[in-house]
Write an enzyme that holds these catalytic residues in place. Structure first.
Site, PDB file in Angstrom:
ATOM      1  N   THR A 125      -2.985 -41.037  -2.729  1.00 42.82           N
ATOM      2  CA  THR A 125      -1.654 -41.646  -2.734  1.00 42.82           C
ATOM      3  C   THR A 125      -0.736 -40.947  -1.743  1.00 42.82           C
ATOM      4  OG1 THR A 125       0.335 -41.875  -4.086  1.00 42.82           O
ATOM      5  CG2 THR A 125      -1.184 -40.163  -4.760  1.00 42.82           C
ATOM      6  N   ASP A 126       0.262 -41.681  -1.253  1.00 39.22           N
ATOM      7  CA  ASP A 126       1.262 -41.066  -0.371  1.00 39.22           C
ATOM      8  C   ASP A 126       2.099 -40.019  -1.109  1.00 39.22           C
ATOM      9  OD1 ASP A 126       2.765 -42.800  -1.959  1.00 39.22           O
ATOM     10  OD2 ASP A 126       3.741 -43.833  -0.287  1.00 39.22           O
ATOM     11  N   GLU A 127       2.058 -40.074  -2.465  1.00 38.07           N
ATOM     12  CA  GLU A 127       2.899 -39.140  -3.237  1.00 38.07           C
ATOM     13  C   GLU A 127       2.476 -37.686  -3.057  1.00 38.07           C
ATOM     14  OE1 GLU A 127       3.946 -40.118  -7.217  1.00 38.07           O
ATOM     15  OE2 GLU A 127       4.181 -42.239  -6.769  1.00 38.07           O
ATOM     16  N   TYR A 153       1.660 -35.878 -11.911  1.00 40.29           N
ATOM     17  CA  TYR A 153       0.718 -36.879 -11.381  1.00 40.29           C
ATOM     18  C   TYR A 153       0.364 -36.568  -9.934  1.00 40.29           C
ATOM     19  CZ  TYR A 153      -0.614 -41.086  -8.811  1.00 40.29           C
ATOM     20  OH  TYR A 153      -1.236 -41.961  -7.956  1.00 40.29           O
ATOM     21  N   LYS A 157      -3.208 -35.365  -8.044  1.00 44.72           N
ATOM     22  CA  LYS A 157      -3.879 -36.117  -6.969  1.00 44.72           C
ATOM     23  C   LYS A 157      -4.059 -35.215  -5.737  1.00 44.72           C
ATOM     24  CE  LYS A 157      -4.797 -39.996  -6.880  1.00 44.72           C
ATOM     25  NZ  LYS A 157      -6.028 -40.750  -7.289  1.00 44.72           N
TER      26      LYS A 157
END
Ligand code: NAD
Ligand code: DAU
Length: 344
Positions: A125-127, A153, A157
Site C-alpha cells: 500500500t502507499d500508506e 496497519y 504492511k
C-alpha cells in the site's frame, strides 16, 4: 500456470480472481482465505463452479496448512492480498494486524522458499510511505520515498515489505511488491469510506466525515489495480517495487459530496465527527515507473468509476445489507458512537 491468490474473498482479491479467470482460460486459480469478517464467499459465488477455480478456507499464518497446500498444489505464482486492511480497526486492536500482515506474510515466504516458486507478489500500500503535507501538491510518493508509516496497519504492511525484500536479498526468492493508492469499486466492505457513504446515504443515515474532510486520497478503480498486478507478476522485474496510482486526488469531502449528488441526497446528511488519531493528511502516487517499464495506465476516470460503483451497490443491495445487519452493527456503534455520533 497455477496462481495462489490469498485473500481472494475480500475486496481487491475477489476482483482479481474474477479478472484473472475472465482473462486467462488456461490458468488455475486457487484462493486461500480465512473468511474473516472482511471475507465473503458471496463475493466468489459466480466462480465457485468454475473448474479452473478452487477455494480453500485457511489462515496464511497457519504454517502446517500453508505447507500442505504448497505440497499438494505446487503454485507457480503467489499473489498475497490477505491482510487485515482497515486503519480504524488497527488503531482499536493492533495485535491481529501484526499476526496476519507480518507473520502470515513470513509463512508464505517460507513456503515459497521450501517448495520453490516462479514469483511471490506482495500487494502492499502507499500508506507505507506515511503522508504528504496538504500545502505541497508538487510532492508525490515514488518508490524511493523512505518508509514512514503512521498507523499500526501501515507499519505492519511496511514490516511485511521489508521481510519480502529481505527474502529477495538473502535467499534470492523471486519477489515483487506493488504499492497502490486507495481502491474503490464492487465488493468493497462497507467500513471503508466510499461504500460506507453509499450505504448510509441510501439508508438516509448521517455520513460521518472525520475532522474537516480536508484529507486527500488518490483514488483508483479496482480493475485498474488488477491490470497492474497482472502486468507485474508476468513482466515486473524481480526484487522491484512498483507504485500504482492514477493521479486522482480528491478531498474526502469532495468524494462524499459526489456520492450525495449522484444519489440525489441532501448535503445535510454530512456530519463532521471526531478525527482519526494520527490521520494521514494526503496520499499521492507517482506511477511513472510502472508506466515506463510495463506500459500500465489506468482506464477508468473517477467520474465513471464512481458511477459504476454506485450502480453496483444499488444492484447488489443484498450483498452489503447482509453485512451491515450482522456483527458490523456492533463495530459501527463502537467506532462511530465513540466519535460523538448518534448511531441509532
Ligand atoms: P479486505 O479487508 O477487503 O480483504 C482482505 C481479505 O483477506 C479478506 O477476504 C479476509 O478474509 C482475508 N484474510 C484476512 N486475514 C487472513 C488470514 N490470516 N489468512 C487468510 N486470509 C485472510 O482487503 P482489501 O481492501 O481487498 O485489500 C487487499 C490487500 O490490498 C491488502 O493487503 C491491503 O493492504 C492492500 N491494499 C488495499 C487498498 C485498498 O484501498 N483497499 C489499497 C492498497 C493496498
Ligand atoms: O491508501 C491505501 C489504503 O487505503 C489501503 O492500504 C487501506 O487498506 C485502505 O483501507 C485505505 O486506507 P484509508 O484509511 O485511506 O481508507 P478509509 O476508507 O478508511 O478512509 C479514507 C479516508 O476517509 C480517510 O482520510 C479517512 C476518511 N474517513 C473514513 C471513514 C471510514 C472518513 O472521513 N469517515 C469514515 O467514516
Amino acid at each position: 500456470m497455477i496462481i495462489l491468490v490469498t485473500g481472494g474473498a475480500g475486496f481487491i482479491g475477489g476482483n482479481f480472481v474474477h479478472y484473472m479467470l475472465k482473462k486467462y482460460d488456461n490458468y488455475r486459480i486457487i484462493c486461500l482465505d480465512a473468511l474473516t469478517y472482511a471475507g465473503s464467499l458471496e463475493t466468489l459465488a459466480d466462480v465457485m463452479d468454475n473448474p479452473l477455480f478452487t477455494f480453500i478456507k485457511g489462515d496464511i499464518a497457519d504454517r502446517d496448512l500453508v505447507y500442505s497446500l504448497f505440497e499438494r498444489e505446487h503454485p507457480d505464482i503467489v499473489v498475497n492480498f490477505a491482510a487485515e486492511s482497515h486503519v480504524d480497526r488497527s488503531i482499536e486492536d493492533p495485535g491481529i494486524f501484526l499476526r496476519t500482515n507480518i507473520m502470515g506474510t513470513g509463512v508464505l515466504l517460507d513456503a515459497c522458499r521450501k517448495y520453490g516458486i516462479r514469483r511471490f507478489h506482495q500487494v502492499s500500500t502507499d500508506e507505507v510511505y506515511g503522508d504528504l503535507p496538504l500545502d505541497r501538491p508538487d510532492l508525490f510518493f515514488t518508490e524511493e520515498t523512505p518508509l514512514h508509516a503512521s498507523s499500526p496497519y501501515s507499519s505492519s504492511k511496511a514490516a511485511a515489505d521489508l521481510l519480502v525484500l529481505a527474502y529477495y536479498r538473502t535467499y534470492k526468492l523471486p519477489v515483487t511488491i506493488s504499492r497502490c493508492s486507495n481502491n474503490y469499486g464492487a465488493y468493497q466492505f462497507p467500513e471503508k469510506l466510499i461504500p460506507l457513504m453509499i450505504a448510509n446515504a441510501l439508508n438516509d443515515k448521517p455520513l460521518p466525515v472525520y475532522g474537516k474532510g480536508e484529507n486527500v486520497r488518490d483514488w483508483l478503480y479496482v480493475e485498474d489495480h488488477c491490470t497492474a498486478v497482472d502486468l507485474i507478476i508476468h513482466k515486473g522485474r524481480e526484487g522491484e517495487v512498483y507504485n500504482i496510482g492514477g493521479h486522482n486526488e480528491r478531498t474526502n469531502l469532495e468524494v462524499v459530496r459526489t456520492i450525495l449528488r449522484e444519489l440525489g441526497k441532501p448535503e445535510s446528511l454530512i456530519q463532521f465527527v471526531k478525527d482519526r488519531p494520527g490521520h494521514d493528511l494526503r496520499y499521492a502516487i507517482d506511477p511513472a515507473k510502472i508506466q515506463r517499464e510495463l506500459g500500465w495506465k489506468p482506464e477508468t476516470p473517477f467520474d465513471e468509476g464512481i458511477r459504476k460503483t454506485i450502480k453496483w451497490y444499488l444492484d447488489n443491495r443484498s450483498w452489503w445489507e447482509n453485512i451491515i445487519s450482522g456483527e458490523y452493527m456492533h463495530y459501527y456503534e463502537r467506532m462511530y458512537g465513540n466519535r460523538g455520533m448518534s448511531t441509532a
